[in-house]
Write an enzyme that holds these catalytic residues in place. Structure first.
Site, short mmCIF file in Angstrom:
data_model
loop_
_atom_site.label_atom_id
_atom_site.label_comp_id
_atom_site.label_asym_id
_atom_site.label_seq_id
_atom_site.Cartn_x
_atom_site.Cartn_y
_atom_site.Cartn_z
N CYS A 174 64.24 -2.54 56.30
CA CYS A 174 62.98 -2.86 55.64
C CYS A 174 62.37 -4.17 56.11
CB CYS A 174 63.16 -2.86 54.12
SG CYS A 174 64.46 -3.98 53.55
N HIS A 230 65.83 -5.84 49.40
CA HIS A 230 64.74 -5.00 49.88
C HIS A 230 63.58 -5.92 50.22
CE1 HIS A 230 62.74 -1.29 50.69
NE2 HIS A 230 61.81 -1.46 49.77
N ASP A 275 55.29 -0.38 51.09
CA ASP A 275 56.73 -0.15 51.14
C ASP A 275 56.95 1.18 51.83
OD1 ASP A 275 59.43 0.32 50.74
OD2 ASP A 275 59.38 0.07 48.57
#
Length: 172
Positions: A19, A73, A88
């Site tokens: 991520c 994250h 995201d």
């Protein structure tokens, strides 16, 4: 007023479980495209905690409506006059998601969680993230050197000489 969409999901570079690199690539895309005014309104948001166990709902690595417990994250926030939007690439939610929708559906109320799952957020301006972030991806290798998850096909992100550290960390 209409929301300015920075990217469509299908035009983004994406690697599952990377991520922070996905968000770095989004910031880089803005910079490389000469969209510096928009980059000034972008933040990389690191979500983690001391136990490295943070629940996030509506992630593609789980069924819709369920949650995943990540060690951390990273998401991208784009702030504009009409409000903030979350980018995201790991979510089932819309891309982008409104800030309120993402908080309600993906982050959820910590008052209903055990203390060990309470999250900490660190917002890093997109320009600083591009300048300072680096990763040698060593945090994604097992003790025997095997990959825990397949790495991106592009080279490791390196911003050598800018006070960066490896393993997806920032020194500011």
């Amino acid at each position: 007023m209409e929301v300015s969409i920075l990217f469509n999901r299908d035009e983004c570079i994406y690697t599952s479980c990377y991520c922070e690199e996905n968000v770095w690539k989004l910031c880089s895309k803005l910079q490389d495209g000469g969209r510096l005014q928009q980059l000034k309104n972008v933040y990389a948001v690191f979500i983690s905690n001391n136990t490295k166990m943070i629940p996030i709902w509506e992630q593609r690595s789980a069924e819709q409506g369920s949650f995943v417990v990540w060690d951390y994250h990273v998401i991208l926030i784009y702030e504009e006059a009409e409000g903030c939007h979350i980018y995201d690439l790991d979510t089932w939610l819309s891309f982008p998601s409104s800030f309120d929708d993402y908080i309600q559906k993906a982050i959820r109320d910590e008052n209903l969680m055990q203390q060990k799952y309470h999250r900490k957020f660190r917002m890093v301006p997109g320009t600083v993230f591009l300048e300072k972030f680096a990763s040698d991806r060593s945090h994604m290798k097992a003790a025997n050197g095997d990959w825990l998850k397949p790495p991106p096909t592009y080279p490791c992100i390196s911003t050598a000489g800018n006070g960066t550290a490896s393993v997806g960390m920032l020194k500011l």
